[in-house]
Design an enzyme around this catalytic site. Structure first.
Site, PDB file in Angstrom:
ATOM      1  N   ASN A   1     -20.091  17.775  20.307  1.00  0.00           N
ATOM      2  CA  ASN A   1     -20.818  17.149  20.621  1.00  0.00           C
ATOM      3  C   ASN A   1     -21.207  17.122  22.046  1.00  0.00           C
ATOM      4  O   ASN A   1     -20.537  17.814  23.212  1.00  0.00           O
ATOM      5  CB  ASN A   1     -20.214  15.463  21.496  1.00  0.00           C
ATOM      6  N   PRO A   2     -22.175  16.758  22.699  1.00  0.00           N
ATOM      7  CA  PRO A   2     -23.961  16.540  22.112  1.00  0.00           C
ATOM      8  C   PRO A   2     -24.337  17.368  21.406  1.00  0.00           C
ATOM      9  O   PRO A   2     -24.491  18.493  21.558  1.00  0.00           O
ATOM     10  CB  PRO A   2     -24.577  15.686  23.604  1.00  0.00           C
ATOM     11  N   VAL A   3     -24.455  17.534  20.010  1.00  0.00           N
ATOM     12  CA  VAL A   3     -24.384  17.680  19.126  1.00  0.00           C
ATOM     13  C   VAL A   3     -26.013  18.601  19.266  1.00  0.00           C
ATOM     14  O   VAL A   3     -26.214  19.415  19.276  1.00  0.00           O
ATOM     15  CB  VAL A   3     -24.369  17.652  17.871  1.00  0.00           C
TER      16      VAL A   3
ATOM     17  N   HIS B   1     -27.705  12.736  17.287  1.00  0.00           N
ATOM     18  CA  HIS B   1     -26.302  11.992  16.960  1.00  0.00           C
ATOM     19  C   HIS B   1     -25.899  10.980  17.663  1.00  0.00           C
ATOM     20  O   HIS B   1     -25.410  11.611  18.819  1.00  0.00           O
ATOM     21  CB  HIS B   1     -25.891  13.145  16.359  1.00  0.00           C
TER      22      HIS B   1
ATOM     23  N   GLN C   1     -14.684  13.753  23.314  1.00  0.00           N
ATOM     24  CA  GLN C   1     -15.529  12.820  23.563  1.00  0.00           C
ATOM     25  C   GLN C   1     -14.085  11.400  23.472  1.00  0.00           C
ATOM     26  O   GLN C   1     -12.729  11.343  22.517  1.00  0.00           O
ATOM     27  CB  GLN C   1     -15.877  12.150  22.153  1.00  0.00           C
TER      28      GLN C   1
ATOM     29  N   ARG D   1     -24.952   6.127   3.810  1.00  0.00           N
ATOM     30  CA  ARG D   1     -25.507   4.998   2.597  1.00  0.00           C
ATOM     31  C   ARG D   1     -23.392   4.570   1.732  1.00  0.00           C
ATOM     32  O   ARG D   1     -23.759   4.265   0.883  1.00  0.00           O
ATOM     33  CB  ARG D   1     -25.001   7.089   2.154  1.00  0.00           C
TER      34      ARG D   1
ATOM     35  N   THR E   1     -13.127  11.352  15.641  1.00  0.00           N
ATOM     36  CA  THR E   1     -12.944  11.629  14.312  1.00  0.00           C
ATOM     37  C   THR E   1     -13.100  13.191  13.668  1.00  0.00           C
ATOM     38  O   THR E   1     -13.437  14.308  14.448  1.00  0.00           O
ATOM     39  CB  THR E   1     -14.632  10.809  13.813  1.00  0.00           C
TER      40      THR E   1
END
Length: 318
Positions: free
Chosen positions: A124-126, A179, A86, A157, A233
């Site tokens: 991705n796109p997963v 996602h 990406q 979280r 990432t």
């Protein structure tokens, strides 16, 4: 499924995500064997050498080598991290056409080896590529798992933990759906120590829903921010993949938010999406179907429709 006394993970793609995943596997001694496969054989060879040199510092040694698709035959898990990356300003769905072509060839090579284990998809796109892997492989749907919203849930979280000053492990909250840009937070089932987030807001005026809505936007857009700053990432998703791998190989029956096939659950069907699911040695044991409120149901439906619109022209009914 093939049963062996030794656990083997085959990694397809030794880029930033794949290499970070391999590093996480060795540091936690999650598998006994790891074979790294990449079109760039020198990169795969270099990674295997580098990782082997650190085995003395790992909890237990993991036999690690660079290999070929034939090594997938005896693998319990094949994790695919290969594909186009990406780029800044590009959405995950922009990658569809490029990566569908790449994946068809990869999955065909893997299946030709005699592989009969579990696919774990990270590229991705997963959600789209997990569905594609199911179609291309012919394996049962429960043995095709995407990383889904495991990282989004982890981000969620973490940020909630920061906001409420609570350890992230004690924050119970999920991100579900695609996602990507249409994912959604399940506020109706978010709690800390058994106390719902909405109740915490009522009890303490320093907490507001406005803050939490902004927090979710930071979760949703985190990848764009990281890509802008460092180009890609990889650490977070690699750790998420390692967590899924551990749940599979240890037959944990753990609830993780992964991309799994929906067949009527959450009011949708024939699509892979991130939802809480019980993960064990056989893949997806069952889907945990949360009771969503009306707003969440509509958001989830929208997310499913976006994915189905992408799938439709590429996977017409046969």
């Amino acid at each position: 499924m093939k049963q062996r006394n030794v656990n083997r993970v085959a990694l397809i793609g030794a880029g930033s995500v794949g290499s970070s995943y391999a590093f996480a596997l060795l540091n936690q001694s999650i598998t006994e064997e790891l074979v790294i496969i990449d079109l760039n054989e020198n990169k795969a060879m270099g990674d295997a050498m580098d990782l082997n040199h650190g085995k003395v510092f790992a909890p237990n040694p993991t036999k690690t080598w660079y290999g070929t698709y034939s090594d997938c035959k005896d693998a319990d898990i094949v994790c695919i991290c290969a594909g186009a990356n990406q780029k800044p300003g590009e959405t995950r769905l922009d990658l569809v056409e490029k990566n569908l072509r790449i994946f068809k060839g990869i999955v065909e090579e893997i299946m030709a080896s005699g592989f009969d284990g579990i696919f774990l998809i990270a590229t991705n796109p997963v959600d789209i590529l997990t569905y594609a892997t199911w179609k291309f492989s012919g394996l049962p749907k429960e043995r095709i798992i995407g990383s889904g919203t495991i990282l989004d849930t982890g981000r969620f979280r973490f940020l909630l933990g920061e906001y409420f000053d609570i350890a992230p492990a004690n924050v119970h909250a999920y991100i579900i759906g695609e996602h990507g840009d249409t994912e959604l937070p399940v506020w109706s089932h978010a709690d800390i120590g058994g106390i719902s987030i909405t109740e915490l807001i009522k009890r303490n005026p320093e907490y507001t829903m406005k803050d939490l809505d902004e927090l979710f936007i930071n979760v949703r857009d985190a990848a764009y921010q990281i890509i802008e700053k460092k180009g890609a990432t990889f650490y977070g998703i690699a750790m998420g993949l390692a967590r899924i791998t551990k749940a599979i190989l240890n037959n944990e029956n753990s609830v993780l938010t992964v991309s799994t096939y929906l067949d009527g659950e959450y009011g949708t069907e024939d699509v892979y999406m991130g939802v809480p699911a019980v993960v064990n040695r056989n893949g997806i044991r069952e889907i945990v179907e949360l009771t969503l409120n009306e707003q969440e149901r509509q958001q989830f439906k929208h997310s499913a429709n976006v994915l189905k619109e992408i799938l439709a022209p590429n996977f017409k009914e046969q």
